[in-house]
Design a protein around this motif. Structure first.
Motif, mmCIF file in Angstrom:
data_model
loop_
_atom_site.group_PDB
_atom_site.id
_atom_site.type_symbol
_atom_site.label_atom_id
_atom_site.label_comp_id
_atom_site.label_asym_id
_atom_site.label_seq_id
_atom_site.Cartn_x
_atom_site.Cartn_y
_atom_site.Cartn_z
ATOM 1 N N ASN A 240 -4.306 11.579 -53.603
ATOM 2 C CA ASN A 240 -4.792 10.771 -52.494
ATOM 3 C C ASN A 240 -3.620 10.440 -51.561
ATOM 4 N N PRO A 241 -3.804 10.579 -50.244
ATOM 5 C CA PRO A 241 -2.690 10.322 -49.320
ATOM 6 C C PRO A 241 -1.971 8.999 -49.538
ATOM 7 N N SER A 242 -2.694 7.980 -49.967
ATOM 8 C CA SER A 242 -2.043 6.682 -50.181
ATOM 9 C C SER A 242 -1.111 6.703 -51.386
ATOM 10 N N ASP A 243 -1.296 7.685 -52.282
ATOM 11 C CA ASP A 243 -0.454 7.793 -53.471
ATOM 12 C C ASP A 243 0.704 8.772 -53.295
ATOM 13 N N ARG A 244 0.788 9.404 -52.142
ATOM 14 C CA ARG A 244 1.825 10.419 -51.950
ATOM 15 C C ARG A 244 3.250 9.884 -52.113
ATOM 16 N N PRO A 245 3.575 8.714 -51.551
ATOM 17 C CA PRO A 245 4.949 8.224 -51.743
ATOM 18 C C PRO A 245 5.303 8.047 -53.218
ATOM 19 N N GLN A 246 4.341 7.576 -54.016
ATOM 20 C CA GLN A 246 4.579 7.392 -55.447
ATOM 21 C C GLN A 246 4.759 8.738 -56.136
ATOM 22 N N TYR A 247 3.954 9.724 -55.733
ATOM 23 C CA TYR A 247 4.083 11.076 -56.298
ATOM 24 C C TYR A 247 5.459 11.651 -55.988
ATOM 25 N N MET A 248 5.884 11.544 -54.738
ATOM 26 C CA MET A 248 7.167 12.122 -54.353
ATOM 27 C C MET A 248 8.328 11.392 -55.010
#
Length: 338
Positions: free
Chosen positions: A244-252
């Motif tokens: 989900n785009p909102s979780d991208r910073p956490q993924y990266m």
């Protein structure tokens, strides 16, 4: 930074256990066993001495952590995503709606494998380590394991792990793995298998264990990454675009923690307009400016190629998009700020 002692030990034990089992498994592995007998003498004495205790452990404890990789090239998976993040993915796996998986090795990985610049190891040394985030049951893990790389896959859907085992395990099953200290055994679970060698494929190196971890990739923090790093490289095909785009910073942030400075990530993203029902994904569009913003301070970003795939992926046209492009990038981990 040196390899995690825990994982280095697991890989050595896995290799030893693999050879122990390969030399005594049933008829369908007799050809690999003969190959192993010819290959083992070529390994230097120091390396063989280093794994000898694990052979004894495998003999003594059977299906314990030492025998986890008792089949040669093994895969460990780490998974336990929060229910709200995983529910829809579990439903897709339960319904066998996994069309995103390719039946063969990803051509992007084959084309750019040399550009990952994975460290070359001398005969008898452990192979370079490569991470597969949100791995599913991709055949790419078995492909890399058979080439001597130490593969670690991470996924949060148990059905994905079971699917990989069913399709790629030489013995038809997986064994549990004791993960290194610093990893919560309640939230992270490990499994291992030895990928079978496809008929007609020539194996030129001794397969290395593959480690798979069952967990929520986004829940990987500094303690877990400290226990697992450094990875020399990673292959992200369909992982970032599934988040989900909102979780991208956490993924990266999790990905950056798991890649050693200078290590590379081969990443496949997609660009497309919204679906006819108004939804944006998955797969979600990731543009180059968005990727560069996500990677700022963590990775250098190099564009490699863009290819129109709309005619090759009919389901996307059926979903109402008017363009669908595959975009390939090479990320290189920057040294963390002091």
């Amino acid at each position: 930074k040196a390899d995690s002692p825990g994982l280095a030990r697991i890989f050595r034990q896995s290799f030893a256990s693999a050879m122990f089992r390969v030399l005594r498994v049933s008829r369908h592995l007799r050809a690999p066993a003969a190959w192993a007998r010819r290959a083992l003498p070529r390994y230097n004495a120091r390396y063989m001495r280093s794994i000898a205790p694990a052979v004894g452990a495998a003999t003594a404890v059977g299906a314990t952590a030492a025998c986890v990789f008792a089949t040669g090239s093994s895969v460990v998976v780490c998974a336990e995503f929060p229910e709200d993040r995983l529910a829809s993915w579990r439903a897709k796996w339960d319904a066998q709606m996994t069309g995103w998986h390719l039946p063969d090795v990803n051509p992007v990985l084959e084309k750019h494998l040399d550009e990952l610049a994975l460290p070359q190891k001398a005969n008898g040394e452990l192979g370079a380590r490569i991470l597969f985030p949100l791995c599913g049951k991709t055949v790419d893990m078995a492909f890399m394991a058979r080439r001597g790389y130490r593969v670690v896959g991470v996924d949060g859907v148990k059905a994905a792990i079971d699917g990989f085992v069913a399709e790629h395990s030489a013995t038809g099953s997986a064994s549990p793995v004791v993960l290194p200290k610093g990893i919560d055994g309640e939230r992270f679970r490990g499994y291992a298998i030895m990928p079978k060698v496809p008929e007609g494929e020539q194996v030129s190196v001794m397969p290395q264990p593959v480690i798979l971890i069952e967990c929520d990739f986004l829940s990987i923090g500094r303690p877990e990454s400290h226990a697992l790093v450094p990875f020399d490289a990673a292959f992200d095909r369909g992982s970032l675009v599934a988040v989900n785009p909102s979780d991208r910073p956490q993924y990266m942030a999790a990905l950056a923690e798991l890649i050693a400075p200078g290590g590379k990530v081969l990443l496949v993203a997609h660009e497309h307009d919204p679906f006819s029902d108004g939804s944006l994904g998955p797969p979600f569009e990731v543009t180059e400016p968005q990727l560069r913003e996500l990677c700022a301070g963590k990775f250098d970003v190099k564009w490699l190629s863009t290819r129109d795939e709309l005619d090759e992926v009919p389901v996307m046209r059926q979903a109402g998009v008017t363009y669908y492009r595959e975009c390939v990038y090479m990320l290189q981990r920057l040294a963390p700020a002091a």
